[in-house]
Design a protein around this motif. Structure first.
Motif, PDB file in Angstrom:
ATOM      1  N   LYS A  28      37.708  57.058  41.207  1.00  0.00           N
ATOM      2  CA  LYS A  28      36.997  58.132  40.539  1.00  0.00           C
ATOM      3  C   LYS A  28      37.791  59.415  40.773  1.00  0.00           C
ATOM      4  CE  LYS A  28      32.398  56.097  41.247  1.00  0.00           C
ATOM      5  NZ  LYS A  28      31.069  56.276  41.904  1.00  0.00           N
TER       6      LYS A  28
ATOM      7  N   PHE B 273      38.020  63.569  40.204  1.00  0.00           N
ATOM      8  CA  PHE B 273      37.261  64.780  39.906  1.00  0.00           C
ATOM      9  C   PHE B 273      38.178  65.992  40.023  1.00  0.00           C
ATOM     10  CE2 PHE B 273      34.303  61.716  41.696  1.00  0.00           C
ATOM     11  CZ  PHE B 273      33.209  61.779  40.864  1.00  0.00           C
TER      12      PHE B 273
ATOM     13  N   PHE C 204      31.796  67.449  48.318  1.00  0.00           N
ATOM     14  CA  PHE C 204      31.647  67.112  46.897  1.00  0.00           C
ATOM     15  C   PHE C 204      31.887  65.617  46.689  1.00  0.00           C
ATOM     16  CE2 PHE C 204      33.314  66.397  42.655  1.00  0.00           C
ATOM     17  CZ  PHE C 204      32.477  67.143  41.839  1.00  0.00           C
TER      18      PHE C 204
ATOM     19  N   GLN D  63      28.968  63.585  48.014  1.00  0.00           N
ATOM     20  CA  GLN D  63      27.805  63.732  47.144  1.00  0.00           C
ATOM     21  C   GLN D  63      27.913  62.856  45.898  1.00  0.00           C
ATOM     22  OE1 GLN D  63      28.009  67.949  46.516  1.00  0.00           O
ATOM     23  NE2 GLN D  63      27.014  68.455  48.457  1.00  0.00           N
ATOM     24  N   ASN D  64      29.125  62.550  45.480  1.00  0.00           N
ATOM     25  CA  ASN D  64      29.350  61.771  44.262  1.00  0.00           C
ATOM     26  C   ASN D  64      29.768  60.326  44.540  1.00  0.00           C
ATOM     27  OD1 ASN D  64      29.309  63.672  41.680  1.00  0.00           O
ATOM     28  ND2 ASN D  64      30.162  64.854  43.374  1.00  0.00           N
TER      29      ASN D  64
ATOM     30  N   ILE E 172      39.463  64.091  44.940  1.00  0.00           N
ATOM     31  CA  ILE E 172      38.866  65.384  44.611  1.00  0.00           C
ATOM     32  C   ILE E 172      39.990  66.405  44.486  1.00  0.00           C
ATOM     33  CG2 ILE E 172      37.061  67.037  45.179  1.00  0.00           C
ATOM     34  CD1 ILE E 172      36.153  64.063  45.002  1.00  0.00           C
TER      35      ILE E 172
ATOM     36  N   SER F  46      33.278  54.175  50.850  1.00  0.00           N
ATOM     37  CA  SER F  46      33.772  55.124  49.852  1.00  0.00           C
ATOM     38  C   SER F  46      34.830  55.990  50.536  1.00  0.00           C
ATOM     39  CB  SER F  46      32.640  56.017  49.328  1.00  0.00           C
ATOM     40  OG  SER F  46      31.694  55.276  48.599  1.00  0.00           O
TER      41      SER F  46
ATOM     42  N   SER G  66      29.214  56.349  45.911  1.00  0.00           N
ATOM     43  CA  SER G  66      28.148  55.353  45.795  1.00  0.00           C
ATOM     44  C   SER G  66      28.023  54.486  47.046  1.00  0.00           C
ATOM     45  CB  SER G  66      28.400  54.449  44.578  1.00  0.00           C
ATOM     46  OG  SER G  66      29.650  53.784  44.696  1.00  0.00           O
TER      47      SER G  66
ATOM     48  N   LYS H 239      37.851  70.133  40.315  1.00  0.00           N
ATOM     49  CA  LYS H 239      36.895  71.215  40.534  1.00  0.00           C
ATOM     50  C   LYS H 239      37.626  72.498  40.895  1.00  0.00           C
ATOM     51  CE  LYS H 239      35.134  71.283  44.758  1.00  0.00           C
ATOM     52  NZ  LYS H 239      36.218  72.063  45.420  1.00  0.00           N
TER      53      LYS H 239
ATOM     54  N   LEU I  23      37.639  58.045  45.899  1.00  0.00           N
ATOM     55  CA  LEU I  23      37.348  59.262  45.144  1.00  0.00           C
ATOM     56  C   LEU I  23      38.424  60.308  45.441  1.00  0.00           C
ATOM     57  CD1 LEU I  23      34.431  57.900  46.041  1.00  0.00           C
ATOM     58  CD2 LEU I  23      33.534  59.934  44.899  1.00  0.00           C
TER      59      LEU I  23
END
Length: 319
Positions: free
Chosen positions: A61, A63, A76, A79-80, A39, A6, A82, A65, A37
């Protein structure tokens, strides 16, 4: 161990950089599935539209925030995620095609719960970015601690190119609230918890760093302020060499004052040192202008780190 990578990328107001980084990730010579991911850390200049361009090419993905800093954003992301092994990259890097394959091969041959990789300057970078890269990686300026394996002992990964297993993340809880030096703080906590780190020399990234001298000074000043805090938090890791940039700048001031009164010996020493930087950079970069800028960026690095270290040492601020 079967790796499910990831890739965690915090970003703050840098959509153009994310565009280049994601483009490089689509070109990976790597057949195993991985996820990415993004962020967005409270940016006012969003990267969402850029990210959407790559949804058909990458497992993405996105996100958004509230702004909390890079360390919290990395946490973060983990934590999200996989996957079972996290790869953390800064938004201002470009990843070579063989990057993930080199990481996988290295971990299969010598598994560690954390790793770091070096950085390099891409041929497309500006002359200043190449000079900054030289100053941050040269044996003459940093001792080569950011990726020259023969010059380091126990390797301390840096957050622009860092890997962390899910087991290590869960045990350490990831990055602390430190604004600067949070990656070194994480390394020390990894060691305290019995986890090993390694340098994967072939897993390098092209790292843009900063685009102006002022930005580079601000960045190195932040690095300098972090070190006394880390020394206090982890006394066993403190070394006299951390004083070197501050002593270098103070010595330069003294040499200029002495030269005013006709004593040039110390100033000659500094002259020879910067000449060595010029020649070494010229040898490495094959460019006179980059070699000239390397003297300026090296002085900026010493000045920023040295003054930041002194301020934090004698006028400490609460974290």
């Amino acid at each position: 161990m079967k790796f499910a990578f990831s890739i965690i990328i915090p970003v703050y107001n840098r959509p153009q950089e994310i565009d280049e980084l994601l483009a490089s990730l689509t070109k990976q010579d790597f057949s195993t599935h991985f996820e990415v991911l993004i962020i967005e850390d409270g940016s006012t200049d969003s990267s969402e539209e850029i990210v959407s361009k790559y949804e058909s090419q990458l497992d993405l993905k996105y996100f958004f925030k509230e702004n909390s800093g890079a360390g919290a954003s990395r946490n973060f992301g983990m934590q999200n995620a996989s996957g079972n092994y996290f790869i953390i990259l800064d938004s201002d890097v470009i990843v070579p095609e063989q990057y993930l394959l080199e990481v996988q091969n290295a971990l299969e041959n010598n598994f560690t719960d954390a790793f770091g990789g070096p950085d390099a300057a891409h041929k497309s970078f500006t002359s200043l970015q190449k000079a900054i890269n030289y100053s941050m990686t040269s044996v003459l300026t940093t001792g080569g601690i950011r990726g020259k394996k023969q010059t380091v002992g126990k390797f301390q990964p840096r957050s622009f190119n860092l890997g962390l297993s899910i087991k290590a993340f869960e045990k350490t809880e990831g990055f602390s609230k430190m604004k600067n030096g949070e990656d070194i703080d994480l390394t020390f906590r990894l060691w305290e918890n019995g986890f090993e780190t390694q340098l994967i020399e072939k897993a390098f990234v092209y790292h843009k760093r900063r685009s102006t001298i002022r930005q580079f000074y601000k960045q190195t000043f932040g690095f300098g302020t972090a070190r006394p805090i880390l020394n206090k938090k982890y006394p066993a890791t403190a070394k006299p060499t951390y004083w070197f940039p501050s002593l270098f700048i103070l010595g330069l001031d003294v040499s200029v004052i002495l030269a005013i009164f006709g004593y040039y010996q110390l100033l000659f020493f500094y002259g020879f040192y910067f000449l060595a930087i010029f020649l070494d950079s010229l040898f490495q970069n094959k460019n006179l202008y980059v070699a000239f800028l390397s003297m300026i960026t090296s002085l900026t690095q010493f000045l920023g780190y040295g003054l930041g270290f002194l301020e934090s040492k004698f006028y400490p601020k609460k974290i």
